[in-house]
Design an enzyme around this catalytic site. Structure first.
Site, PDB file in Angstrom:
ATOM      1  N   ASP A   1       0.873  -1.160   0.000  1.00  0.00           N
ATOM      2  CA  ASP A   1       0.000   0.000   0.000  1.00  0.00           C
ATOM      3  C   ASP A   1       0.922   1.225   0.000  1.00  0.00           C
ATOM      4  O   ASP A   1       2.145   1.088   0.098  1.00  0.00           O
ATOM      5  CB  ASP A   1      -0.887  -0.034   1.255  1.00  0.00           C
ATOM      6  CG  ASP A   1      -1.765   1.192   1.380  1.00  0.00           C
ATOM      7  OD1 ASP A   1      -2.391   1.578   0.378  1.00  0.00           O
ATOM      8  OD2 ASP A   1      -1.824   1.771   2.478  1.00  0.00           O
TER       9      ASP A   1
ATOM     10  N   ASP B   1      -0.207   5.181   1.174  1.00  0.00           N
ATOM     11  CA  ASP B   1      -0.496   6.140   2.246  1.00  0.00           C
ATOM     12  C   ASP B   1      -0.616   5.443   3.596  1.00  0.00           C
ATOM     13  O   ASP B   1      -1.408   4.509   3.759  1.00  0.00           O
ATOM     14  CB  ASP B   1      -1.793   6.894   1.944  1.00  0.00           C
ATOM     15  CG  ASP B   1      -1.646   7.825   0.756  1.00  0.00           C
ATOM     16  OD1 ASP B   1      -0.945   8.835   0.892  1.00  0.00           O
ATOM     17  OD2 ASP B   1      -2.219   7.531  -0.310  1.00  0.00           O
TER      18      ASP B   1
ATOM     19  N   ASP C   1      -1.891  -0.890   6.027  1.00  0.00           N
ATOM     20  CA  ASP C   1      -2.015  -0.180   7.306  1.00  0.00           C
ATOM     21  C   ASP C   1      -3.466   0.026   7.695  1.00  0.00           C
ATOM     22  O   ASP C   1      -3.747   0.455   8.817  1.00  0.00           O
ATOM     23  CB  ASP C   1      -1.331   1.190   7.226  1.00  0.00           C
ATOM     24  CG  ASP C   1      -2.098   2.138   6.317  1.00  0.00           C
ATOM     25  OD1 ASP C   1      -2.671   3.119   6.827  1.00  0.00           O
ATOM     26  OD2 ASP C   1      -2.131   1.900   5.097  1.00  0.00           O
TER      27      ASP C   1
END
Length: 217
Positions: free
Chosen positions: A8, A10, A166
């Protein structure tokens, strides 16, 4: 056998998620309001789930200049991120994966321009064999399309890849696409429940990449 890793962006490579939330809080505070973290967390890792400025209007009972506040928010986030580095362990993981001959992909609900711009600033763009963004799919996370496109682009089966996430929305997308999923929460996602993921740790710096791979045979 693991043949690829998919990151991922961000909140995982760059802690932009914290800056995005802090900038939202600043604007809400200036309007004598507050964006609860538990509400904001539902938006992380996806797009168009909640318009924060529509929510602001509901809280204060009056209209605001949504587009003007959106532009202000973007400017503040960019300013907060100026000069920031990749999160701990990220470049070590990318380097280790490259040395082992693994394919490296990226799957993000953000735009290509946003992601590639920061990857260039962080000097990480050359590590990636394939980047899939919101520009490439009709539906972003938690829909599994981004991860399905990423592994297809990398030329591997989903069960041959590990996703690094996240957010809860990202973890759902990775698992539904058939990838293994390792979760590394950040300051604004660490209170989330991530469900049936394969491993969770505080930062990539706490475990060497080769040690992590051993957990997946």
């Amino acid at each position: 056998m693991i043949k690829a890793v998919v990151f991922d962006f961000d909140g995982l490579i760059l802690d932009s998620e914290t800056s995005v939330y802090l900038a939202i809080q600043e604007i809400f505070s200036e309007h004598s309001s507050h964006m609860p973290l538990e509400v904001w967390q539902q938006c992380i890792g996806t797009k168009d789930f909640l318009d924060p400025f529509e929510y602001l209007e509901e809280q204060i009972g009056e209209k605001v200049d949504r587009e003007g506040l959106r532009a202000m928010h973007h400017e503040r986030v960019v300013a907060m991120l100026d000069g920031t580095s990749a999160l701990p362990g990220v470049e070590d993981y990318l380097e280790a994966a490259k040395e082992l001959g693994l394919k490296i992909g990226l799957a993000t609900s953000s735009s290509r321009a946003w992601v590639t711009g920061y990857l260039e600033k962080l000097n990480l763009l050359p590590y990636f064999d394939c980047i899939k963004t919101s520009d490439d799919v009709e539906h972003v996370k938690p829909n599994p399309a981004l991860y399905r496109e990423a592994v297809k682009c990398l030329g591997v089966k989903p069960e041959e890849a590990i996703a690094f996430e996240d957010s809860a929305n990202g973890a759902i997308a990775a698992k539904e696409a058939g990838l293994y999923c390792v979760v590394i929460p950040n300051e604004v996602t660490k209170g989330l429940v991530f469900g049936d993921v394969d491993h969770q740790m505080e930062t990539m710096a706490e475990l060497q990449f080769k040690e992590l791979l051993r957990k997946f045979g």
